[in-house]
Structures are given as structure tokens and as C-alpha cells.
Design a protein around this motif. Sequence first.
Motif, short mmCIF file in Angstrom:
data_model
loop_
_atom_site.label_atom_id
_atom_site.label_comp_id
_atom_site.label_asym_id
_atom_site.label_seq_id
_atom_site.Cartn_x
_atom_site.Cartn_y
_atom_site.Cartn_z
N GLU A 1 22.08 50.75 11.91
CA GLU A 1 22.70 50.83 13.24
C GLU A 1 21.93 50.00 14.24
OE1 GLU A 1 25.45 51.80 14.87
OE2 GLU A 1 26.26 52.38 12.94
N LEU A 2 20.60 50.05 14.17
CA LEU A 2 19.80 49.25 15.08
C LEU A 2 20.01 47.76 14.83
CD1 LEU A 2 16.42 51.22 15.11
CD2 LEU A 2 18.13 51.11 16.94
N LEU A 3 20.12 47.37 13.56
CA LEU A 3 20.27 45.97 13.21
C LEU A 3 21.68 45.44 13.45
CD1 LEU A 3 18.30 45.86 9.86
CD2 LEU A 3 17.79 44.51 11.90
N PHE A 4 22.67 46.18 12.98
CA PHE A 4 24.04 45.67 12.95
C PHE A 4 24.98 46.34 13.94
CE2 PHE A 4 22.35 45.67 8.53
CZ PHE A 4 22.19 44.31 8.37
N GLY A 5 24.52 47.41 14.58
CA GLY A 5 25.40 48.22 15.42
C GLY A 5 26.01 47.50 16.60
N GLY B 1 26.71 44.32 16.69
CA GLY B 1 27.64 43.31 16.22
C GLY B 1 27.17 41.88 16.40
N GLY B 2 26.17 41.62 17.23
CA GLY B 2 25.69 40.26 17.43
C GLY B 2 24.61 39.90 16.43
N ASP B 3 24.36 38.62 16.31
CA ASP B 3 23.31 38.17 15.40
C ASP B 3 21.95 38.42 16.03
OD1 ASP B 3 25.06 37.28 13.43
OD2 ASP B 3 25.33 35.36 14.44
N ARG B 4 21.00 38.86 15.20
CA ARG B 4 19.66 39.19 15.68
C ARG B 4 18.61 38.63 14.75
NH1 ARG B 4 18.26 45.10 16.52
NH2 ARG B 4 16.70 44.02 17.75
N HIS B 5 17.45 38.34 15.33
CA HIS B 5 16.25 37.97 14.58
C HIS B 5 15.20 39.02 14.92
CE1 HIS B 5 18.28 34.10 15.62
NE2 HIS B 5 18.15 33.94 14.31
N HIS C 1 13.60 44.66 3.27
CA HIS C 1 13.60 43.93 2.00
C HIS C 1 14.81 44.32 1.14
CE1 HIS C 1 10.01 41.63 2.63
NE2 HIS C 1 9.37 42.72 3.01
N GLN C 2 15.20 45.58 1.15
CA GLN C 2 16.39 46.00 0.41
C GLN C 2 17.65 45.37 1.00
OE1 GLN C 2 15.90 50.21 0.88
NE2 GLN C 2 14.44 50.37 -0.79
N PHE C 3 17.75 45.33 2.33
CA PHE C 3 18.89 44.69 2.99
C PHE C 3 18.93 43.20 2.65
CE2 PHE C 3 19.01 47.86 6.83
CZ PHE C 3 19.44 48.86 5.98
N THR C 4 17.76 42.56 2.59
CA THR C 4 17.70 41.14 2.26
C THR C 4 18.14 40.90 0.82
OG1 THR C 4 15.92 40.80 3.86
CG2 THR C 4 16.16 39.13 2.13
N GLN C 5 17.62 41.70 -0.11
CA GLN C 5 18.00 41.55 -1.52
C GLN C 5 19.48 41.80 -1.74
OE1 GLN C 5 15.28 44.24 -3.48
NE2 GLN C 5 13.67 42.70 -3.60
N ALA C 6 20.08 42.64 -0.90
CA ALA C 6 21.51 42.95 -1.02
C ALA C 6 22.38 41.91 -0.31
CB ALA C 6 21.79 44.34 -0.45
N GLY C 7 21.76 40.94 0.37
CA GLY C 7 22.52 39.89 1.03
C GLY C 7 22.95 40.20 2.45
N LEU C 8 22.45 41.29 3.02
CA LEU C 8 22.82 41.66 4.39
C LEU C 8 21.95 40.96 5.44
CD1 LEU C 8 23.36 45.49 3.93
CD2 LEU C 8 25.11 43.70 4.13
N LEU C 9 20.77 40.53 5.03
CA LEU C 9 19.83 39.86 5.92
C LEU C 9 19.32 38.60 5.24
CD1 LEU C 9 17.54 42.81 7.13
CD2 LEU C 9 19.38 41.69 8.42
N ARG C 10 18.77 37.73 6.06
CA ARG C 10 18.13 36.52 5.56
C ARG C 10 16.68 36.55 6.05
NH1 ARG C 10 20.55 30.65 7.11
NH2 ARG C 10 18.73 29.44 6.53
N ASP D 1 17.00 37.97 9.70
CA ASP D 1 18.14 37.45 10.47
C ASP D 1 19.42 38.12 9.97
OD1 ASP D 1 19.96 35.86 11.85
OD2 ASP D 1 19.08 33.96 11.19
N THR D 2 20.20 38.66 10.90
CA THR D 2 21.47 39.28 10.51
C THR D 2 22.55 38.23 10.25
OG1 THR D 2 22.14 39.56 12.82
CG2 THR D 2 20.99 41.42 11.77
N ASN D 3 22.30 36.99 10.65
CA ASN D 3 23.24 35.90 10.40
C ASN D 3 22.86 35.27 9.06
OD1 ASN D 3 24.80 33.58 10.30
ND2 ASN D 3 24.09 32.75 12.24
N THR D 4 23.65 35.52 8.03
CA THR D 4 23.33 35.01 6.70
C THR D 4 24.06 33.70 6.39
OG1 THR D 4 25.05 36.39 5.71
CG2 THR D 4 22.80 37.31 5.79
#
Length: 148
Positions: free
Chosen positions: A39-43, A45-49, A76-85, A97-100
Motif C-alpha cells: 500500500e505504501l509503495l503502490f497505493g 498509483g504514481g511511480d516511486r523510487h 527483494h520479493q517484490f523485485t523477484q516477482a517483477g513488481l519492482l525494479r 522503482d515501481t516503474n518497471t
Amino acid sequence: MNADPIPTHPPDAAPRRSVSELLADAGLRPTRQRLALGELLFGEGGDRHVTAERLYEEALAADLSVSLATVYNALHQFTQAGLLREIAVDGERVYFDTNTADHHHFLLEDDGELYDIDGANISVSDLPRPPDGLRVARIDVVVRLRRA
């Protein structure tokens, strides 16, 4: 005469998916901590670093009971799952980065902020051929800036 309902999103944009849907679609179990950090990362809706430390501070400010290690694990789990870069800008700072999508970054060295550069705005040529059995997965360009 009934008025048309006001759309909650632009007609050409898909409605924002919930964090639990994002996690489920990425194959991650929606634990309490993943949902709260998601929720903090994606809630918004905008791209975040964000760095792990910054997300940890946000979690504490939101009264979430998580450790810094839990934040690192989730990122790291979000990154491995492709949700973060993951973007490593030097030996000490790693951003998530939430913009992948394909893009690059400006790094403002004065304050450590990252800004997106559209991937089409940078051209990389004459790359060396990778060793046999390997392929280039991605090229990350970080342009470092200082205030004049």
C-alpha cells in the motif's frame, strides 16, 4: 433524466488494481506485512523510487509494526516477482522503482533523488558481445546531476 456517472479513471486507462490483486497476480501470498508495504509503495498509483530505509521510515510513520529486515525482504520479493525494479546507483545506495517499464534515470547527487528518463530518449550502441550462454537482460543508464 439520469446523468451519466462520473468515471473514476480516464476512459483509456485501466482501473487501479488493489495491492492484493497485484501480489496475487505476481504469485506472492498477500501477507499482512506485504499488503501494508505494498500500500505504501503502490497505493498512490504514481511511480516511486524508494530506498529500503525510506520505506521503513514511512512504515513507522504509518504505525506499521515491521522491521528493517522485513522491509528489505519484501522489496527483494517484490523485485523477484517483477513488481519492482532494483537500481544500484553506487556501492551504498540501492533504490527500488515501481516503474518497471524500459527507462533510465537522472540522479540528483545533492539530495539522492531519482528522476525518470524515457527509455526512447537514450541510445546505447556498440555493446560488447556477452560471453557464450549469456544475454543482456537490461541496460541501466544513470545520469548524475549536480545543482549549478
